[in-house]
Every structure is written in C-alpha cells, then in structure tokens.
Design an enzyme around this catalytic site. Sequence first.
Site, PDB file in Angstrom:
ATOM      1  N   THR A 126     -52.495  61.888 -98.658  1.00 22.31           N
ATOM      2  CA  THR A 126     -52.741  60.496 -98.280  1.00 22.31           C
ATOM      3  C   THR A 126     -54.217  60.153 -98.417  1.00 22.31           C
ATOM      4  OG1 THR A 126     -52.872  59.080 -96.312  1.00 22.31           O
ATOM      5  CG2 THR A 126     -52.752  61.418 -95.903  1.00 22.31           C
ATOM      6  N   TYR A 151     -53.220  63.030 -87.326  1.00 24.78           N
ATOM      7  CA  TYR A 151     -52.377  63.009 -88.539  1.00 24.78           C
ATOM      8  C   TYR A 151     -53.212  63.324 -89.779  1.00 24.78           C
ATOM      9  CZ  TYR A 151     -50.195  60.899 -92.669  1.00 24.78           C
ATOM     10  OH  TYR A 151     -49.723  60.673 -93.939  1.00 24.78           O
ATOM     11  N   LYS A 155     -53.229  66.525 -92.491  1.00 25.34           N
ATOM     12  CA  LYS A 155     -53.004  66.377 -93.943  1.00 25.34           C
ATOM     13  C   LYS A 155     -54.208  66.937 -94.721  1.00 25.34           C
ATOM     14  CE  LYS A 155     -49.975  64.586 -95.790  1.00 25.34           C
ATOM     15  NZ  LYS A 155     -48.667  65.085 -96.273  1.00 25.34           N
TER      16      LYS A 155
HETATM   17  P1  NAD Z   1     -41.341  59.945 -93.154  1.00 26.32           P
HETATM   18  O1  NAD Z   1     -41.831  60.209 -91.769  1.00 26.32           O
HETATM   19  O2  NAD Z   1     -40.555  58.715 -93.418  1.00 26.32           O
HETATM   20  O3  NAD Z   1     -40.456  61.174 -93.663  1.00 26.32           O
HETATM   21  C1  NAD Z   1     -40.821  62.503 -93.440  1.00 26.32           C
HETATM   22  C2  NAD Z   1     -39.603  63.381 -93.753  1.00 26.32           C
HETATM   23  O4  NAD Z   1     -39.996  64.738 -93.602  1.00 26.32           O
HETATM   24  C3  NAD Z   1     -38.413  63.136 -92.809  1.00 26.32           C
HETATM   25  O5  NAD Z   1     -37.225  63.068 -93.558  1.00 26.32           O
HETATM   26  C4  NAD Z   1     -38.423  64.354 -91.894  1.00 26.32           C
HETATM   27  O6  NAD Z   1     -37.134  64.698 -91.421  1.00 26.32           O
HETATM   28  C5  NAD Z   1     -38.987  65.409 -92.838  1.00 26.32           C
HETATM   29  N1  NAD Z   1     -39.650  66.524 -92.120  1.00 26.32           N
HETATM   30  C6  NAD Z   1     -40.600  66.433 -91.159  1.00 26.32           C
HETATM   31  N2  NAD Z   1     -40.953  67.669 -90.753  1.00 26.32           N
HETATM   32  C7  NAD Z   1     -40.203  68.550 -91.468  1.00 26.32           C
HETATM   33  C8  NAD Z   1     -40.115  69.967 -91.514  1.00 26.32           C
HETATM   34  N3  NAD Z   1     -40.865  70.732 -90.713  1.00 26.32           N
HETATM   35  N4  NAD Z   1     -39.261  70.530 -92.387  1.00 26.32           N
HETATM   36  C9  NAD Z   1     -38.485  69.770 -93.205  1.00 26.32           C
HETATM   37  N5  NAD Z   1     -38.513  68.425 -93.202  1.00 26.32           N
HETATM   38  C10 NAD Z   1     -39.371  67.821 -92.336  1.00 26.32           C
HETATM   39  O7  NAD Z   1     -42.658  60.013 -94.054  1.00 26.32           O
HETATM   40  P2  NAD Z   1     -43.020  59.196 -95.378  1.00 26.32           P
HETATM   41  O8  NAD Z   1     -43.680  57.937 -95.000  1.00 26.32           O
HETATM   42  O9  NAD Z   1     -41.863  59.192 -96.291  1.00 26.32           O
HETATM   43  O10 NAD Z   1     -44.154  60.154 -95.964  1.00 26.32           O
HETATM   44  C11 NAD Z   1     -43.815  61.236 -96.831  1.00 26.32           C
HETATM   45  C12 NAD Z   1     -45.080  61.971 -97.232  1.00 26.32           C
HETATM   46  O11 NAD Z   1     -45.963  61.071 -97.889  1.00 26.32           O
HETATM   47  C13 NAD Z   1     -45.850  62.550 -96.044  1.00 26.32           C
HETATM   48  O12 NAD Z   1     -46.331  63.818 -96.419  1.00 26.32           O
HETATM   49  C14 NAD Z   1     -46.996  61.567 -95.841  1.00 26.32           C
HETATM   50  O13 NAD Z   1     -48.131  62.216 -95.317  1.00 26.32           O
HETATM   51  C15 NAD Z   1     -47.237  61.087 -97.264  1.00 26.32           C
HETATM   52  N6  NAD Z   1     -47.789  59.727 -97.400  1.00 26.32           N
HETATM   53  C16 NAD Z   1     -47.197  58.675 -96.745  1.00 26.32           C
HETATM   54  C17 NAD Z   1     -47.708  57.390 -96.932  1.00 26.32           C
HETATM   55  C18 NAD Z   1     -47.057  56.203 -96.273  1.00 26.32           C
HETATM   56  O14 NAD Z   1     -47.591  55.089 -96.366  1.00 26.32           O
HETATM   57  N7  NAD Z   1     -45.922  56.321 -95.622  1.00 26.32           N
HETATM   58  C19 NAD Z   1     -48.811  57.185 -97.769  1.00 26.32           C
HETATM   59  C20 NAD Z   1     -49.393  58.296 -98.413  1.00 26.32           C
HETATM   60  C21 NAD Z   1     -48.854  59.555 -98.224  1.00 26.32           C
END
Ligand code: NAD
Length: 337
Positions: A126, A151, A155
């Site tokens: 991120t 958070y 990351k």
């Molecule tokens: P989210 O919270 O919607 O989904 C996270 C998923 O990971 C869920 O399905 C959860 O069940 C699963 N999970 C969590 N811990 C776990 C574990 N220990 N083992 C297996 N599964 C596990 O998150 P998101 O918004 O889809 O983000 C996904 C990734 O993208 C993350 O790594 C986040 O840091 C990154 N990211 C998100 C954004 C954003 O705007 N949402 C932007 C940049 C990067």
Amino acid sequence: MRRLLVTGGAGFIGSNFVRMVLSEHPDCLVVNLDKLTYAGNLENLTEFMSHKNHRFVHGDICDGPLVTRLLDEYRIEAIVNFAAESHVDRSITGPKIFIDSNVGGTLTLLEAARDMKVERFLQVSTDEVYGSLGSEGMFTERTPLSPNSPYSASKASADHFVQAFGRTWGLPYNITRCSNNYGPYQFPEKLIPLMIHNAIHDKELPVYGDGLYVRDWLYVYDHCTAIWCVLRNAPPGEVYNIGGCNEKPNLEVIRLILRHVGKPETLIRHVKDRPGHDRRYAIDASKIMRELGWKPSVTFEEGIAKTIDWYLANDQWLAHVVSGDYQNYYRTMYANR
Ligand code: NAD
Ligand code: TYD
C-alpha cells in the site's frame, strides 16, 4: 505463470482479482487461500465457487504446512499475497492481529515460497507505507518508508521481509504499492461503502476531523489489471506504485455520494478525528505506466458512479454484510466520536 496461489481472495480486492483472472484468463488455475475473517466473504465470489479453474481453501497464511502442501499439490508458479488485516481504525484499537497476519503470515508464505522454489512472489502492499504528505509532492518508489499507523507499520515490515528474502535467498519478488481502492464488494468499514450505506439508510455520515484529508482513489478493477501486468511483465526485484491521479478531499467524495443518491448534506456530521491521521496521500505511478504500459480504464467520476450503482443494485449483499457483528463493530467504533 498460470498456476497461482492467491491469498485473501475472498476479501474486497482479492475477490475482484480472482473474478478478473477466471473471467479473462481461462488458462489460469487459481488456488484461493482465505481465513474468512470478518472481511472475507464467499458471497463476493458466488458465481465462481464451482468454476473449474478455482479451488477455494479455507485456511490461514500463518499455517506453514498447509501453505507448503498447496504449493506442492497444485505446482504453484506464483503467489499473489492479498491476505491481510486492512483497516487502519481496527489497527488502532487492536494492533496484535496485524502483526500476526500481515507480518507473520507474509513471513510464512515467503519461507514456503523459497523452499518450494516458487517462480514469483507478488506482495500486494500500500502507499500508506510511505507515511503522510504535506500539500505538495507525490510518493515515488524511492520515497523512504515512514509508516504512521499500526496497519501501515505492519505492511512496511512485510515489504522489508519480502525484499530481505530477495536479497538473502534470491527469491524472485515484486511489490506493488497502490493508493486507496473503491468499487464493488468493499466492506463498509472503509470510507466509500460506509458513506454509501449510511446515506441510503438516512444515517449520519461520520466525517473525521475537518474532512479535508486527501486520498488518491483508484477503481478496484484497475488495481487488479495493474497487478496482472506486474505478474506477467515485470522483472523480479522491482517495486511499482499503482494509482490513477485522483486526489480528493474526503468531504468532496462524501458530497458526491450524497448527490448521486439524492440525500441532503445535513446528514454530514463531523466527529472526533482518527489519532495519527495521515493528512494526504498522492501516488506517482509513472514507473508502471512507462515501463509496463499499464493505465487505468476509468476516470474517478465513471468509477464512483459505477460503484454507487453497484451498491444500490446489490442491497442483499450489503444487508448480509451489515447484519450481526457489523452492528456491534459500528456501535463500538463510532460510540465515542
Ligand atoms: P480486505 O480486508 O477486504 O480482505 C482481506 C482478506 O484477507 C479477507 O478475505 C480475509 O479473510 C483475508 N485474511 C486476513 N487474514 C488472513 C490470514 N491470516 N490468512 C488468510 N486470509 C486472511 O482487504 P482489501 O481491501 O481487499 O486489501 C487486500 C490487500 O490489498 C491487503 O494486503 C491491503 O493491505 C492491500 N491494499 C488495500 C488497499 C485498499 O484501498 N483497500 C489499497 C492498497 C493495498
Ligand atoms: P479509510 O477508508 O479507512 O482508508 P485509509 O484510512 O486506509 O486511507 O479512510 C479513508 C479516509 O476517510 C481517511 O482520511 C479517514 C476518513 N474516514 C472518515 O472521515 N470517516 C469514516 O467513517 C471512515 C471509515 C474514514
């Protein structure tokens, strides 16, 4: 690389990625490992659960023997690691699980990938690892990591481990650092779906502080195409920022949502600010555009209209997500604001 282990594929971005790969790349097998935390939801993938190229596995990325078995059994060529705890506010009320899943889980995947000689490890990171900007400038891939929330600290730590495995054991990796995503299937703890849900139900819209915090928004499908592009075309060891040059103050986004759903601005309520709230994010994505030829497919105005229409059309999905635990979460998180 056709045989993928996608972690966190039942979450917001992961499920959009799984849907894109299964729909657009019929030669790919997707093994989807997800713990199904509060944020993981198989209703995000209803029509793909019995797809011939999709294997859903309910499990934890911290479970080393399980990860190794999956890499072996499916002869996995690449890991795309979405799995994480992803919400800043939750990381402030309870940081421990962020260390366990985001750092410990990534380490477990890295060790298995190294031992099983996986051809590529793609860490979905991120822009928040870079910290906060003032009114000028943008994050580039050379901006030093300076995370401010539990958070983003977790990351950033995971990113360092990925790079350490590249340096120490020659693990072929890429890291992508994307700005804030929005779109279908986002859990309504994050700004845009929370405001859409509250506006539809005539509930107050809780704006942290002065509402002039700036986020740089990208439609989730465009994040997925960028990850695909890196997976297919990037040399190992490279980091790519991903973003679409859509900086907006929160209040502007909230007013746009209210206009779109025909609700009054009197629903806006300024509440107590988030501690350590990053003022502004802005991402320079010129490297991925120049070197890999990626570009976003929609403008913010098109993407947000599609997103609001999706939530309006999928009220059952939203109703299921906000039943039960969500009500407790909302009461607790917003009680003292
Ligand atoms: P989210 O919270 O919607 O989904 C996270 C998923 O990971 C869920 O399905 C959860 O069940 C699963 N999970 C969590 N811990 C776990 C574990 N220990 N083992 C297996 N599964 C596990 O998150 P998101 O918004 O889809 O983000 C996904 C990734 O993208 C993350 O790594 C986040 O840091 C990154 N990211 C998100 C954004 C954003 O705007 N949402 C932007 C940049 C990067
Ligand atoms: P969020 O969606 O939590 O993403 P992040 O903190 O990872 O950028 O928040 C986006 C912005 O919206 C951030 O400045 C905090 C603000 N915000 C509110 O004003 N009210 C809310 O209820 C939420 C969830 C966020």
